[in-house]
Each structure stands twice: as C-alpha cells, then as structure tokens.
Design a protein around this motif. Structure first.
Motif, PDB file in Angstrom:
ATOM      1  N   LEU A  51       0.853  -1.185   0.000  1.00 16.83           N
ATOM      2  CA  LEU A  51       0.000   0.000   0.000  1.00 16.83           C
ATOM      3  C   LEU A  51       0.887   1.233   0.000  1.00 16.83           C
ATOM      4  O   LEU A  51       1.728   1.399   0.902  1.00 16.83           O
ATOM      5  CB  LEU A  51      -0.895  -0.010   1.238  1.00 16.83           C
ATOM      6  CG  LEU A  51      -2.013   1.023   1.333  1.00 16.83           C
ATOM      7  CD1 LEU A  51      -3.049   0.809   0.234  1.00 16.83           C
ATOM      8  CD2 LEU A  51      -2.685   0.945   2.704  1.00 16.83           C
ATOM      9  N   ARG A  52       0.745   2.087  -0.985  1.00 12.08           N
ATOM     10  CA  ARG A  52       1.532   3.320  -1.052  1.00 12.08           C
ATOM     11  C   ARG A  52       0.950   4.325  -0.058  1.00 12.08           C
ATOM     12  O   ARG A  52      -0.224   4.676  -0.133  1.00 12.08           O
ATOM     13  CB  ARG A  52       1.498   3.883  -2.467  1.00 12.08           C
ATOM     14  CG  ARG A  52       2.385   5.100  -2.688  1.00 12.08           C
ATOM     15  CD  ARG A  52       3.855   4.736  -2.700  1.00 12.08           C
ATOM     16  NE  ARG A  52       4.227   3.950  -3.856  1.00 12.08           N
ATOM     17  CZ  ARG A  52       4.641   4.476  -5.014  1.00 12.08           C
ATOM     18  NH1 ARG A  52       4.721   5.794  -5.169  1.00 12.08           N
ATOM     19  NH2 ARG A  52       4.980   3.686  -6.017  1.00 12.08           N
ATOM     20  N   LEU A  53       1.765   4.770   0.887  1.00  9.07           N
ATOM     21  CA  LEU A  53       1.289   5.688   1.917  1.00  9.07           C
ATOM     22  C   LEU A  53       2.416   6.591   2.398  1.00  9.07           C
ATOM     23  O   LEU A  53       3.474   6.121   2.807  1.00  9.07           O
ATOM     24  CB  LEU A  53       0.726   4.908   3.115  1.00  9.07           C
ATOM     25  CG  LEU A  53       0.318   5.732   4.346  1.00  9.07           C
ATOM     26  CD1 LEU A  53      -0.803   6.708   3.998  1.00  9.07           C
ATOM     27  CD2 LEU A  53      -0.101   4.830   5.490  1.00  9.07           C
ATOM     28  N   ASP A  54       2.168   7.892   2.340  1.00  9.21           N
ATOM     29  CA  ASP A  54       3.039   8.900   2.939  1.00  9.21           C
ATOM     30  C   ASP A  54       2.256   9.516   4.084  1.00  9.21           C
ATOM     31  O   ASP A  54       1.241  10.183   3.870  1.00  9.21           O
ATOM     32  CB  ASP A  54       3.409   9.955   1.898  1.00  9.21           C
ATOM     33  CG  ASP A  54       4.329  11.035   2.443  1.00  9.21           C
ATOM     34  OD1 ASP A  54       4.485  11.142   3.677  1.00  9.21           O
ATOM     35  OD2 ASP A  54       4.867  11.814   1.636  1.00  9.21           O
ATOM     36  N   VAL A  55       2.687   9.292   5.322  1.00  9.45           N
ATOM     37  CA  VAL A  55       1.906   9.721   6.485  1.00  9.45           C
ATOM     38  C   VAL A  55       1.888  11.231   6.662  1.00  9.45           C
ATOM     39  O   VAL A  55       1.163  11.742   7.526  1.00  9.45           O
ATOM     40  CB  VAL A  55       2.395   9.043   7.779  1.00  9.45           C
ATOM     41  CG1 VAL A  55       2.321   7.532   7.673  1.00  9.45           C
ATOM     42  CG2 VAL A  55       3.810   9.498   8.150  1.00  9.45           C
ATOM     43  N   THR A  56       2.671  11.959   5.861  1.00 11.29           N
ATOM     44  CA  THR A  56       2.647  13.424   5.924  1.00 11.29           C
ATOM     45  C   THR A  56       1.765  14.034   4.845  1.00 11.29           C
ATOM     46  O   THR A  56       1.684  15.259   4.743  1.00 11.29           O
ATOM     47  CB  THR A  56       4.064  14.011   5.807  1.00 11.29           C
ATOM     48  OG1 THR A  56       4.585  13.764   4.495  1.00 11.29           O
ATOM     49  CG2 THR A  56       5.000  13.402   6.840  1.00 11.29           C
ATOM     50  N   ASP A  57       1.108  13.204   4.045  1.00 14.18           N
ATOM     51  CA  ASP A  57       0.303  13.684   2.929  1.00 14.18           C
ATOM     52  C   ASP A  57      -1.151  13.288   3.127  1.00 14.18           C
ATOM     53  O   ASP A  57      -1.489  12.098   3.119  1.00 14.18           O
ATOM     54  CB  ASP A  57       0.838  13.100   1.619  1.00 14.18           C
ATOM     55  CG  ASP A  57       0.098  13.623   0.401  1.00 14.18           C
ATOM     56  OD1 ASP A  57      -0.993  13.107   0.108  1.00 14.18           O
ATOM     57  OD2 ASP A  57       0.613  14.551  -0.248  1.00 14.18           O
ATOM     58  N   SER A  58      -2.039  14.257   3.307  1.00 16.67           N
ATOM     59  CA  SER A  58      -3.445  13.980   3.604  1.00 16.67           C
ATOM     60  C   SER A  58      -4.122  13.198   2.490  1.00 16.67           C
ATOM     61  O   SER A  58      -4.935  12.301   2.761  1.00 16.67           O
ATOM     62  CB  SER A  58      -4.197  15.288   3.858  1.00 16.67           C
ATOM     63  OG  SER A  58      -3.678  15.962   4.981  1.00 16.67           O
TER      64      SER A  58
END
Length: 230
Positions: A51-58
């Motif tokens: 799963l592509r996820l950047d926790v700083t990007d809403s």
C-alpha cells in the motif's frame, strides 16, 4: 484484541521494525496485512497487500484508508530521527519531524477510526520510544513525547467505540535507522513479539526492553521535569 483472523495495516513497513510487524502478524494468523510505505515493496506472501502511503500527505492517507476498508488493527510505526538540534537545525526540519512522528500517526488514526468502529472497535498500536521520557537534544525525543501524550488522549476518545489503543516503547532496535549508532541494540524480533503479546493481552503499554522498563519505573520519582539521558 485477537490477532488471529485480523486485518492489519502497518505504516513504515519497509523498515526493520515494519517488516518484522508484517512477518509476525502473519505468523500469528492475521488474515491480511497491508504493508504501507512511501515506495512499493515486493512481498512473497499473498496475504500481504502493498500500500503506497506517505503519512505526511493527507491525500495519500485518505486514499490508503479507502483502499484498506477492512482493517481491524492499525500499527503506526513510521517515523524519522529528524533534526539534531532545536536551536540550530532549520525550523523546517523540526516541523518535518513532528509532521512524521506526531501529526502523521494522528491523521492515519483519524482516517481509519470509522473503519475500526465498523469492525467492532479493533485496535491502534502507536510505536513510541524510551525517548518519550528521556530528554535529549534535537526534535526526536520531544516528538515522541508528544506522540505518547497523543496516544493517551486517543485512548480516552476512542474508548466509546471500543477501540483498544496500545502505546509501545522501546530503546534502540537493530534496524537500518540505527545503523550509525554505537549503542546496545535489541533484536527487532524480540521487540515486535513483546508488542504483539501486549496487544493480545489488552495492555495499554508495551515496555519492550530493560532500559524502557527501568526508565518507566523511575518516572514517578522525577516530578520536576523530564529525565535527562546523561
């Protein structure tokens, strides 16, 4: 919270602890694990869903929450060491540390809270640090202290929907993040095993190594401020 048959989402799944969380969830009978990271990873087990996820990007968080609509356990593991000085590091580096270590876990928890409620409550695991309680220079320890406070407050707010919130504390684990540090390090397998044992037991805190247990036991004897690491 029963791990067997659960569906977990692990942030920072590309790191040493993250990979170990994925492995041990599967080992304990999880039905599916979403391995969330900023870049795609190859996994040999069909039960693992990259799963592509950047926790700083809403937007990234929203898309991940929509894709992982069957999650029952969230592990907020993603983090950065961050700025080395509060006085001399660029303020943008300090803000970035808090964005990743504090606001990131909060935003992911907010996005997945309705999913957990729909699943009967589920659980959230926030990975802290012994430096939540030890003051050292730089942005990392105050960001982890903030995450500790956030976890305790979330536990109260999510109690009504039956969501179990576990705060996990550790010293140094032998992961790529600590490669350059000449300090005693714990095996990530032991750290994750103790965290998942605490999750199974319904505990509020997981104290995963001796230094963490010792520092935690000393907190009540220090009433004037944070304990200093030196």
């Amino acid at each position: 919270m029963q791990i067997e048959g659960s569906v977990a989402l692990v942030t920072g799944a590309n790191g040493g602890l993250g990979r170990e969380f994925v492995r041990q969830f599967l080992e304990r009978g999880a039905r599916k694990v979403y391995a969330a990271a900023r870049r795609d990873l190859d996994w040999s087990d069909g039960r693992v869903v990259p799963l592509r996820l950047d926790v700083t990007d809403s937007d990234s968080i929203g898309a991940a929450a929509e894709s992982a609509a069957d999650v029952t356990v969230l592990v907020n593991n993603a983090g950065v060491i961050g700025a080395g000085s509060l006085l001399f590091a660029p303020i943008t580096e300090i803000r970035d540390t808090f964005e990743t270590n504090v606001f990131g876990p909060l935003q992911v928890a907010r996005a997945l809270a309705p999913t957990l409620a729909a699943a009967g409550g589920g659980a959230i695991v926030n990975v802290h640090s012994v430096l939540s309680w030890l003051a050292v220079p730089g942005a990392y320890s105050p960001s982890k202290a903030a995450l500790w406070g956030l976890t305790n407050a979330l536990r109260l707010e999510l109690a009504g929907q039956g969501t179990h919130v576990l705060g996990a504390h550790l010293g140094y684990a032998d992961t790529p993040m600590t490669t350059g540090l000449d300090v005693p390090k714990s095996d990530p397998r032991d750290i994750v095993e103790r965290i998942l044992d605490a999750l199974d037991a319904g505990a509020d805190e997981a104290l995963t190594d001796e230094v963490t247990r010792r520092v935690r036991s000393n907190l009540s004897t220090h009433t004037t401020g944070a304990i200093r690491a030196n």
